[in-house]
Design a protein around this motif. Structure first.
Motif, PDB file in Angstrom:
ATOM      1  N   LYS A  65      63.301  33.443  72.513  1.00 52.27           N
ATOM      2  CA  LYS A  65      64.490  32.781  73.059  1.00 52.27           C
ATOM      3  C   LYS A  65      64.691  31.423  72.392  1.00 52.27           C
ATOM      4  O   LYS A  65      65.824  31.014  72.088  1.00 52.27           O
ATOM      5  CB  LYS A  65      64.322  32.603  74.564  1.00 52.27           C
ATOM      6  N   ILE A  66      63.607  30.718  72.141  1.00 51.82           N
ATOM      7  CA  ILE A  66      63.718  29.405  71.489  1.00 51.82           C
ATOM      8  C   ILE A  66      64.219  29.559  70.060  1.00 51.82           C
ATOM      9  O   ILE A  66      65.091  28.808  69.605  1.00 51.82           O
ATOM     10  CB  ILE A  66      62.358  28.689  71.535  1.00 51.82           C
ATOM     11  N   VAL A  67      63.691  30.542  69.340  1.00 56.63           N
ATOM     12  CA  VAL A  67      64.145  30.784  67.970  1.00 56.63           C
ATOM     13  C   VAL A  67      65.623  31.170  67.962  1.00 56.63           C
ATOM     14  O   VAL A  67      66.404  30.690  67.129  1.00 56.63           O
ATOM     15  CB  VAL A  67      63.284  31.875  67.310  1.00 56.63           C
ATOM     16  N   LEU A  68      66.039  32.024  68.893  1.00 57.42           N
ATOM     17  CA  LEU A  68      67.437  32.423  68.967  1.00 57.42           C
ATOM     18  C   LEU A  68      68.333  31.249  69.350  1.00 57.42           C
ATOM     19  O   LEU A  68      69.444  31.107  68.815  1.00 57.42           O
ATOM     20  CB  LEU A  68      67.610  33.561  69.976  1.00 57.42           C
ATOM     21  N   ASP A  69      67.862  30.396  70.265  1.00 56.69           N
ATOM     22  CA  ASP A  69      68.652  29.217  70.638  1.00 56.69           C
ATOM     23  C   ASP A  69      68.854  28.299  69.442  1.00 56.69           C
ATOM     24  O   ASP A  69      69.935  27.729  69.254  1.00 56.69           O
ATOM     25  CB  ASP A  69      67.966  28.462  71.779  1.00 56.69           C
ATOM     26  N   LEU A  70      67.814  28.147  68.626  1.00 59.57           N
ATOM     27  CA  LEU A  70      67.959  27.334  67.414  1.00 59.57           C
ATOM     28  C   LEU A  70      68.926  27.982  66.423  1.00 59.57           C
ATOM     29  O   LEU A  70      69.728  27.297  65.780  1.00 59.57           O
ATOM     30  CB  LEU A  70      66.592  27.131  66.756  1.00 59.57           C
ATOM     31  N   CYS A 121      73.148  22.189  77.272  1.00 58.92           N
ATOM     32  CA  CYS A 121      74.063  21.670  78.285  1.00 58.92           C
ATOM     33  C   CYS A 121      75.049  22.718  78.795  1.00 58.92           C
ATOM     34  O   CYS A 121      75.880  22.407  79.659  1.00 58.92           O
ATOM     35  CB  CYS A 121      74.822  20.455  77.750  1.00 58.92           C
ATOM     36  N   GLU A 122      74.968  23.962  78.272  1.00 63.15           N
ATOM     37  CA  GLU A 122      75.849  25.024  78.732  1.00 63.15           C
ATOM     38  C   GLU A 122      75.034  26.221  79.220  1.00 63.15           C
ATOM     39  O   GLU A 122      75.055  27.304  78.641  1.00 63.15           O
ATOM     40  CB  GLU A 122      76.791  25.471  77.591  1.00 63.15           C
ATOM     41  N   PRO A 123      74.281  26.062  80.326  1.00 64.60           N
ATOM     42  CA  PRO A 123      73.434  27.163  80.804  1.00 64.60           C
ATOM     43  C   PRO A 123      74.241  28.369  81.266  1.00 64.60           C
ATOM     44  O   PRO A 123      73.725  29.489  81.286  1.00 64.60           O
ATOM     45  CB  PRO A 123      72.657  26.523  81.964  1.00 64.60           C
ATOM     46  N   GLY A 124      75.509  28.166  81.641  1.00 61.09           N
ATOM     47  CA  GLY A 124      76.319  29.294  82.068  1.00 61.09           C
ATOM     48  C   GLY A 124      76.606  30.283  80.957  1.00 61.09           C
ATOM     49  O   GLY A 124      76.915  31.449  81.215  1.00 61.09           O
ATOM     50  N   VAL A 125      76.506  29.838  79.716  1.00 54.57           N
ATOM     51  CA  VAL A 125      76.764  30.705  78.563  1.00 54.57           C
ATOM     52  C   VAL A 125      75.473  31.059  77.830  1.00 54.57           C
ATOM     53  O   VAL A 125      75.275  32.211  77.438  1.00 54.57           O
ATOM     54  CB  VAL A 125      77.751  30.033  77.587  1.00 54.57           C
ATOM     55  N   TYR A 126      74.574  30.075  77.681  1.00 60.69           N
ATOM     56  CA  TYR A 126      73.378  30.272  76.856  1.00 60.69           C
ATOM     57  C   TYR A 126      72.087  30.395  77.659  1.00 60.69           C
ATOM     58  O   TYR A 126      71.012  30.541  77.065  1.00 60.69           O
ATOM     59  CB  TYR A 126      73.254  29.109  75.854  1.00 60.69           C
ATOM     60  N   ARG A 166      68.844  29.356  80.214  1.00 61.18           N
ATOM     61  CA  ARG A 166      67.900  28.246  80.198  1.00 61.18           C
ATOM     62  C   ARG A 166      67.418  27.998  78.772  1.00 61.18           C
ATOM     63  O   ARG A 166      66.996  28.914  78.079  1.00 61.18           O
ATOM     64  CB  ARG A 166      66.706  28.525  81.099  1.00 61.18           C
ATOM     65  N   VAL A 167      67.490  26.751  78.362  1.00 59.41           N
ATOM     66  CA  VAL A 167      67.069  26.358  77.022  1.00 59.41           C
ATOM     67  C   VAL A 167      65.910  25.380  77.149  1.00 59.41           C
ATOM     68  O   VAL A 167      65.937  24.470  77.984  1.00 59.41           O
ATOM     69  CB  VAL A 167      68.233  25.711  76.248  1.00 59.41           C
ATOM     70  N   ALA A 168      64.899  25.579  76.333  1.00 57.44           N
ATOM     71  CA  ALA A 168      63.678  24.766  76.420  1.00 57.44           C
ATOM     72  C   ALA A 168      63.969  23.309  76.058  1.00 57.44           C
ATOM     73  O   ALA A 168      64.937  22.987  75.369  1.00 57.44           O
ATOM     74  CB  ALA A 168      62.613  25.335  75.488  1.00 57.44           C
ATOM     75  N   SER A 169      63.085  22.436  76.510  1.00 52.07           N
ATOM     76  CA  SER A 169      63.196  21.014  76.196  1.00 52.07           C
ATOM     77  C   SER A 169      62.815  20.767  74.739  1.00 52.07           C
ATOM     78  O   SER A 169      62.197  21.615  74.084  1.00 52.07           O
ATOM     79  CB  SER A 169      62.277  20.202  77.112  1.00 52.07           C
ATOM     80  N   ASP A 170      63.168  19.596  74.246  1.00 52.77           N
ATOM     81  CA  ASP A 170      62.851  19.250  72.853  1.00 52.77           C
ATOM     82  C   ASP A 170      61.353  19.327  72.551  1.00 52.77           C
ATOM     83  O   ASP A 170      60.961  19.869  71.509  1.00 52.77           O
ATOM     84  CB  ASP A 170      63.390  17.857  72.523  1.00 52.77           C
TER      85      ASP A 170
END
Length: 472
Positions: free
Chosen positions: A60-65, A84-89, A91-95
């Motif tokens: 998921k982190i690789v795909l988010d990047l 900042c758009e959890p409704g579309v993407y 939960r995204v990991a922290s930096d």
């Protein structure tokens, strides 16, 4: 009443909770991930790197990047625009978590790269299968081959990074070698392999070219039974790839090739041996006769005994455009270029002018590299060489997602050929409001946007592909 004297209306900013979604068009890429089953495939591939009790899947982190780069980001911190758009993407990991995952993958970079490439190859097969007649490999034969373009580029490093080195153009950085599959006139292209190398790596190193071609062939769907030994794959490169070792390797693997060729010092004498009737008018980019340019085969008057059997050399002469400065290798005021190929004559599209036009279309590879640099390749943001290798594969994944999305969702629209800048400006930045109804998330696209309908239709098309996917 206060009158407005400017060209634009005055607005007053106010920050408050809102269901508005920025870059709502990124849902296109999210739907592409779902339609192709990329999340599950990549998750299984990167499972060895997921720590027990961890709440974030490395996949998921690789795909988010990858989504971040496709949407216009160029460093790890830009993932915040997706976060900042959890409704579309989601939960995204922290930096810090993102950095740790990249560091973990780089700890065993060779194995991680193989895992990512295996997942990409698997999903590429699904994408091309769903694309049907629009797939790059549709109807490929020895007379109409699938084309793989090779080219190298220079990446400038503005700080000291591991294995960064001076380049032949007096810069400092890296010298990656890239391979792209050409989608032809109706599409763009997608990356097959990128070999990250130090800046002082050689331009014509046959070993590196062979390694990249091997990696590129491994990315082709059904490589073992389909692409071996029938010359339905054409490798196209510039003069850096026209070495004896690479040409012999391509010949022994029964691959077609089209390589820019450096003519010998006695070229003027060779050209004078050709009769006038040997020259045919060259073709322009539209396949029409180009005035002031001619092509001919030089094979019969050259000594090619040191080259593999079946190699042909085709030469082009052209009047330089007004004001152009003549070069040392120009002959009789004509600009002379040549390329080598093992494609035998025959068929309506295999005459000398057609083969020369096919080779000149290799310039598309330079466009592919330019787009890769606009999708994160220009800036290698990390110090470690292995971490930057992982970054390069995330760049490839972002380019893959963009190409697959265009192939599957924008097939019959001019957007099929849009470059990333235009996609970002026209599709990814469509404004929308996210609402909920009957346990479903609804992305309400602004109806005044000129490309809202195109975006909605594309998302619907990708949604229709999802049930047909077999992820077993």
């Amino acid at each position: 009443m206060k009158k407005t004297t400017g060209f634009y209306p005055a607005v007053s900013p106010k920050v408050r909770p809102s269901s508005a979604v920025g870059q709502a068009g990124g849902a296109l890429l999210v739907e592409t991930v779902g339609a192709l089953g990329l999340e599950g495939t990549l998750s299984r591939a990167l499972a060895p790197w997921r720590k027990p009790l961890s709440s974030h899947d490395p996949a998921k982190i690789v795909l988010d990047l990858a989504l971040t780069l496709a949407l216009g980001g160029d460093c790890l911190a830009d993932i915040n625009m997706v976060r900042c758009e959890p409704g579309v993407y989601g939960r995204v990991a922290s930096d810090p978590t993102v950095s740790r995952v990249i560091q973990t993958l780089a700890g065993d970079a060779d194995k991680a790269v193989r895992a990512i490439n295996k997942a990409r190859a698997c999903v590429r097969e699904r994408a091309w299968d769903l694309a049907g007649s629009q797939a790059p490999d549709h109807g490929c034969t020895a007379k109409k081959p699938l084309i793989i373009d090779l080219d190298a580029t220079l990446l400038t490093s503005h700080s000291d990074k591991e294995q960064a080195a001076p380049t032949f153009k007096r810069g400092y950085g890296f010298h990656p070698l890239c391979a792209f599959v050409d989608h032809g006139e109706g599409g763009t292209g997608e990356p097959l392999a990128v070999l990250l190398r130090p800046g002082n790596a050689g331009s014509n190193t046959a070993r590196d070219h062979i390694q990249v071609i091997r990696s590129a062939l491994a990315q082709l769907p059904g490589h073992s039974p389909k692409w071996r030994g029938n010359k339905s794959v054409l490798v196209r490169t510039d003069g850096a790839g026209a070495t004896h070792d690479l040409t012999k390797w391509l010949t022994t693997r029964r691959l077609s090739y089209s390589l820019e060729f450096t003519l010998p010092h006695d070229t003027p004498d060779l050209l004078h041996q050709l009769p006038q009737e040997a020259w045919s008018p060259a073709l322009d980019a539209d396949g029409q006769v180009r005035q002031g340019a001619w092509v001919a085969e030089l094979t019969g008057v050259m000594d090619l005994t040191s080259w593999p059997t079946g190699m042909r050399v085709i030469v082009r002469k052209e009047r330089p455009h007004p004001g152009a400065q003549l070069r040392f290798e120009d002959v009789d005021g004509m600009r002379i270029t040549a390329f080598a190929t093992n494609t035998t004559p025959g068929g309506p599209h295999q005459q000398i002018p057609d083969l020369e036009l096919r080779h000149r279309r290799r310039a598309r590879c330079e466009d592919r590299i330019r787009l890769a640099k606009e999708t994160g390749l220009r800036n290698l943001p990390l110090y470690s060489f292995n971490q930057n290798r992982i970054w390069v594969h995330i760049v490839q994944l972002a380019l893959d997602l963009t190409a697959w999305m265009q192939t599957l969702a924008l097939t019959h629209h001019e957007a099929r050929r849009w470059e990333v800048k235009r996609l970002r400006y026209r599709l990814y930045q469509v404004p929308a409001v996210l609402t909920r109804h009957a346990r479903a998330r609804i992305l309400n696209l602004a109806d005044h946007h000129p490309y809202a309908s195109l975006l909605a239709d594309a998302i619907t098309t990708l949604r229709s592909l999802t049930p047909t996917l077999d992820t077993s």
